[in-house]
Design a protein around this motif. Structure first.
Motif, PDB file in Angstrom:
ATOM      1  N   SER A 190       3.023   4.918  -4.330  1.00  0.00           N
ATOM      2  CA  SER A 190       2.298   5.789  -3.396  1.00  0.00           C
ATOM      3  C   SER A 190       1.895   4.909  -2.222  1.00  0.00           C
ATOM      4  O   SER A 190       1.713   3.697  -2.385  1.00  0.00           O
ATOM      5  N   ASP A 191       1.762   5.500  -1.039  1.00  0.00           N
ATOM      6  CA  ASP A 191       1.598   4.659   0.151  1.00  0.00           C
ATOM      7  C   ASP A 191       0.352   3.791   0.095  1.00  0.00           C
ATOM      8  O   ASP A 191       0.339   2.667   0.605  1.00  0.00           O
ATOM      9  N   GLY A 192      -0.719   4.271  -0.530  1.00  0.00           N
ATOM     10  CA  GLY A 192      -1.959   3.506  -0.571  1.00  0.00           C
ATOM     11  C   GLY A 192      -2.278   2.920  -1.926  1.00  0.00           C
ATOM     12  O   GLY A 192      -3.445   2.617  -2.205  1.00  0.00           O
TER      13      GLY A 192
ATOM     14  N   TYR B 214       7.598   6.082  -3.150  1.00  0.00           N
ATOM     15  CA  TYR B 214       7.537   6.403  -1.723  1.00  0.00           C
ATOM     16  C   TYR B 214       8.280   5.361  -0.894  1.00  0.00           C
ATOM     17  O   TYR B 214       9.000   5.693   0.036  1.00  0.00           O
ATOM     18  N   ASP B 215       8.104   4.083  -1.228  1.00  0.00           N
ATOM     19  CA  ASP B 215       8.720   2.995  -0.477  1.00  0.00           C
ATOM     20  C   ASP B 215       9.304   2.014  -1.495  1.00  0.00           C
ATOM     21  O   ASP B 215       8.578   1.223  -2.094  1.00  0.00           O
TER      22      ASP B 215
ATOM     23  N   ALA C  84       8.679  -1.752  -0.787  1.00  0.00           N
ATOM     24  CA  ALA C  84       7.306  -2.166  -1.091  1.00  0.00           C
ATOM     25  C   ALA C  84       7.089  -2.270  -2.593  1.00  0.00           C
ATOM     26  O   ALA C  84       6.369  -3.152  -3.068  1.00  0.00           O
TER      27      ALA C  84
ATOM     28  N   HIS D 169      -4.843   5.041  -6.869  1.00  0.00           N
ATOM     29  CA  HIS D 169      -4.147   5.969  -5.982  1.00  0.00           C
ATOM     30  C   HIS D 169      -4.513   7.377  -6.422  1.00  0.00           C
ATOM     31  O   HIS D 169      -5.174   7.560  -7.450  1.00  0.00           O
TER      32      HIS D 169
ATOM     33  N   ARG E 296      -5.060   4.037   3.518  1.00  0.00           N
ATOM     34  CA  ARG E 296      -3.717   4.601   3.595  1.00  0.00           C
ATOM     35  C   ARG E 296      -3.473   5.662   2.536  1.00  0.00           C
ATOM     36  O   ARG E 296      -2.690   6.597   2.746  1.00  0.00           O
ATOM     37  N   GLU E 297      -4.155   5.567   1.398  1.00  0.00           N
ATOM     38  CA  GLU E 297      -3.943   6.564   0.351  1.00  0.00           C
ATOM     39  C   GLU E 297      -4.559   7.901   0.742  1.00  0.00           C
ATOM     40  O   GLU E 297      -3.961   8.960   0.519  1.00  0.00           O
TER      41      GLU E 297
ATOM     42  N   HIS F 243      -3.850  -4.055  -1.778  1.00  0.00           N
ATOM     43  CA  HIS F 243      -2.929  -2.980  -1.412  1.00  0.00           C
ATOM     44  C   HIS F 243      -1.501  -3.433  -1.651  1.00  0.00           C
ATOM     45  O   HIS F 243      -1.113  -4.542  -1.309  1.00  0.00           O
TER      46      HIS F 243
ATOM     47  N   GLY G 240       1.179  -0.507  -2.120  1.00  0.00           N
ATOM     48  CA  GLY G 240       2.068   0.584  -1.743  1.00  0.00           C
ATOM     49  C   GLY G 240       3.182   0.765  -2.751  1.00  0.00           C
ATOM     50  O   GLY G 240       3.061   0.441  -3.931  1.00  0.00           O
TER      51      GLY G 240
ATOM     52  N   GLN H  90      -8.043   3.010  -0.866  1.00  0.00           N
ATOM     53  CA  GLN H  90      -7.396   2.505   0.339  1.00  0.00           C
ATOM     54  C   GLN H  90      -7.344   3.586   1.424  1.00  0.00           C
ATOM     55  O   GLN H  90      -7.075   4.754   1.142  1.00  0.00           O
TER      56      GLN H  90
END
Length: 262
Positions: A172-174, A210-211, A214, A92, A114-115, A167, A169, A112
């Protein structure tokens, strides 16, 4: 399938209390719980893959971290020439995982989708979310994109025989984890899916997240990918250096994750 050797190379540390490492502060809340910073090297058949690139002196000074040896020095001590490395996985884009990109002029970076979207998108307008990122590291990755040196992944992918990205998440999202086939079975480099063994073991997450959903699902996925708890390697726990055999001559700063725990 060829087995890989996997090395954890400590390059920096941070003295800190345990309360900074959990969403729900443990008791006693002022107990010491230092943080180690690692990069990882995968090696098989003359090929070396580097996982994450650490941070340099500027980031260390700005964030109050202590560098024990520059990342380039740590790699050289293992016999890895950063200038010759062809594949670098960036789990990430936080400052302690995506600095020093210029050490790897020939490398292709694995990231990723998404990152990159996360690190350059609307969420970076919020200081509390962008705090773990360094803008110059993100810009350096954007430059690598324009130089056609980034391979983007959307979810899971195999980048070499016995090496796959997953992946997850959460932090961090990615964020992506790395699963590596070794002589003792699959080892999962969880990176910041779990900073410490205790985050997973107690169900008490690291507070930069972040999530949250997840992140908690990521713990279970890491264990499934590794075939159990014993081969999941957290991203920052000093216990990694006491649980695994030290590389001879490294003074305990590089440990061998492909060997059985001690």
């Amino acid at each position: 399938m060829r087995p890989w050797d996997v090395f954890a190379l400590r390059y920096a540390f941070h003295d800190r209390p345990a309360r900074l490492n959990f969403i729900q502060a443990p008791d006693p809340h002022d107990a010491a719980m230092p943080m180690d910073y690692f990069v990882w090297v995968l090696r098989a058949g003359g090929q070396s893959i580097v996982v994450d690139t650490g941070f340099g002196e500027a980031a260390a000074k700005a964030r109050g971290r202590t560098i024990l040896r520059p990342v380039g020095t740590a790699l050289a001590e293992l016999g890895v020439d950063p200038g010759a490395v062809e594949d670098v996985v960036v789990t990430h884009l936080h400052y302690d995982h995506a600095g020093n990109l210029d050490l790897f002029p020939k490398a292709r970076f694995h990231l990723q989708d998404r990152e990159m979207a996360f690190a350059t998108g609307r969420h970076m307008c919020q200081a509390c979310i962008r705090h773990p990122f360094e803008v110059e590291d993100v810009v350096a990755m954007v430059r690598a994109v324009y130089a056609e040196r980034v391979t983007f992944h959307s979810g899971d992918a195999e980048i070499a025989e016995g090496v796959s990205l997953h992946h997850v998440g959460g932090h961090s999202d990615g964020l992506q984890m790395v699963r590596v086939e070794t002589r003792r079975g699959p080892v999962v480099l969880a990176s910041d899916a779990s900073h410490y063994y205790a985050n997973m073991a107690t169900g008490n997450p690291f507070p930069i997240v972040y999530d949250l959903g997840a992140m908690t699902l990521g713990w279970a996925r890491a264990k499934r990918l590794a075939g159990g708890d014993a081969r999941v390697i957290p991203g920052h726990d000093p216990k990694v250096r006491t649980r695994y055999p030290a590389l001879p001559g490294s003074n305990g700063e590089t440990v061998c994750l492909h060997l059985d725990p001690v």
